[in-house]
Design a protein around this motif. Structure first.
Motif, mmCIF file in Angstrom:
data_model
loop_
_atom_site.group_PDB
_atom_site.id
_atom_site.type_symbol
_atom_site.label_atom_id
_atom_site.label_comp_id
_atom_site.label_asym_id
_atom_site.label_seq_id
_atom_site.Cartn_x
_atom_site.Cartn_y
_atom_site.Cartn_z
ATOM 1 N N ILE A 1 -5.510 0.358 -8.723
ATOM 2 C CA ILE A 1 -4.406 0.067 -7.806
ATOM 3 C C ILE A 1 -3.367 -0.750 -8.540
ATOM 4 O O ILE A 1 -3.686 -1.805 -9.087
ATOM 5 C CB ILE A 1 -4.881 -0.673 -6.548
ATOM 6 C CG1 ILE A 1 -5.951 0.150 -5.816
ATOM 7 C CG2 ILE A 1 -3.704 -0.933 -5.619
ATOM 8 C CD1 ILE A 1 -6.512 -0.535 -4.585
ATOM 9 N N MET B 1 0.878 -3.474 -4.785
ATOM 10 C CA MET B 1 0.586 -3.396 -3.356
ATOM 11 C C MET B 1 1.671 -4.175 -2.627
ATOM 12 O O MET B 1 2.202 -5.163 -3.160
ATOM 13 C CB MET B 1 -0.785 -3.979 -3.028
ATOM 14 C CG MET B 1 -1.922 -3.338 -3.828
ATOM 15 S SD MET B 1 -3.548 -3.984 -3.395
ATOM 16 C CE MET B 1 -3.901 -3.020 -1.920
ATOM 17 N N ALA C 1 0.434 0.963 -1.238
ATOM 18 C CA ALA C 1 -0.183 0.727 -2.534
ATOM 19 C C ALA C 1 0.098 1.902 -3.452
ATOM 20 O O ALA C 1 0.036 3.057 -3.029
ATOM 21 C CB ALA C 1 -1.687 0.528 -2.377
#
Length: 120
Positions: free
Chosen positions: A31, A34, A97
């Motif tokens: 990831i 975000m 995200a």
């Protein structure tokens, strides 16, 4: 498939606090950034705060000093601590995200939104 699930919204009085959470799950390699966005009735969606994978942050001027974004990489979760809430903070809050899949592609995902209402 990837899902972002938000929680923590609600109705509170001005001056109080709320903490939003957003957990990502599914086929995730990594990831990247975000963030939290919000959309008030009759207005466009706007950035509230975002945080990079290295934990660099930036905030909308309207929330600086009141809101804090953070993340727990082990839990694939981003948080938004909202203090000193004002009626103008009333909106639907969405997390997003930038998620890298195992293929290398980076895709931006959005949560379903959580309602935050500030009213006495």
């Amino acid at each position: 498939q990837v899902q972002l699930v938000e929680s923590g919204g609600g109705l509170v009085q001005p001056g109080r606090s709320l903490r939003l959470s957003c957990a990502a799950s599914g086929s995730i390699f990594r990831i990247n950034t975000m963030g939290w966005y919000r959309q008030a009735p009759g207005k466009e969606r706007e950035l509230v705060a975002r945080i990079t994978s290295g934990s660099s942050t930036n905030y909308a001027d309207s929330v600086k000093g009141r809101f804090t974004i953070s993340r727990d990489n082990a839990k694939n979760t981003v948080y938004l601590q909202m203090n000193s809430l004002k009626p103008e903070d009333t909106a639907i809050y969405y997390c997003n995200a930038d998620i890298q899949r195992s293929t290398g592609w980076i895709v931006t995902y959005w949560g379903q939104g959580t309602q935050v209402t500030i009213s006495s």
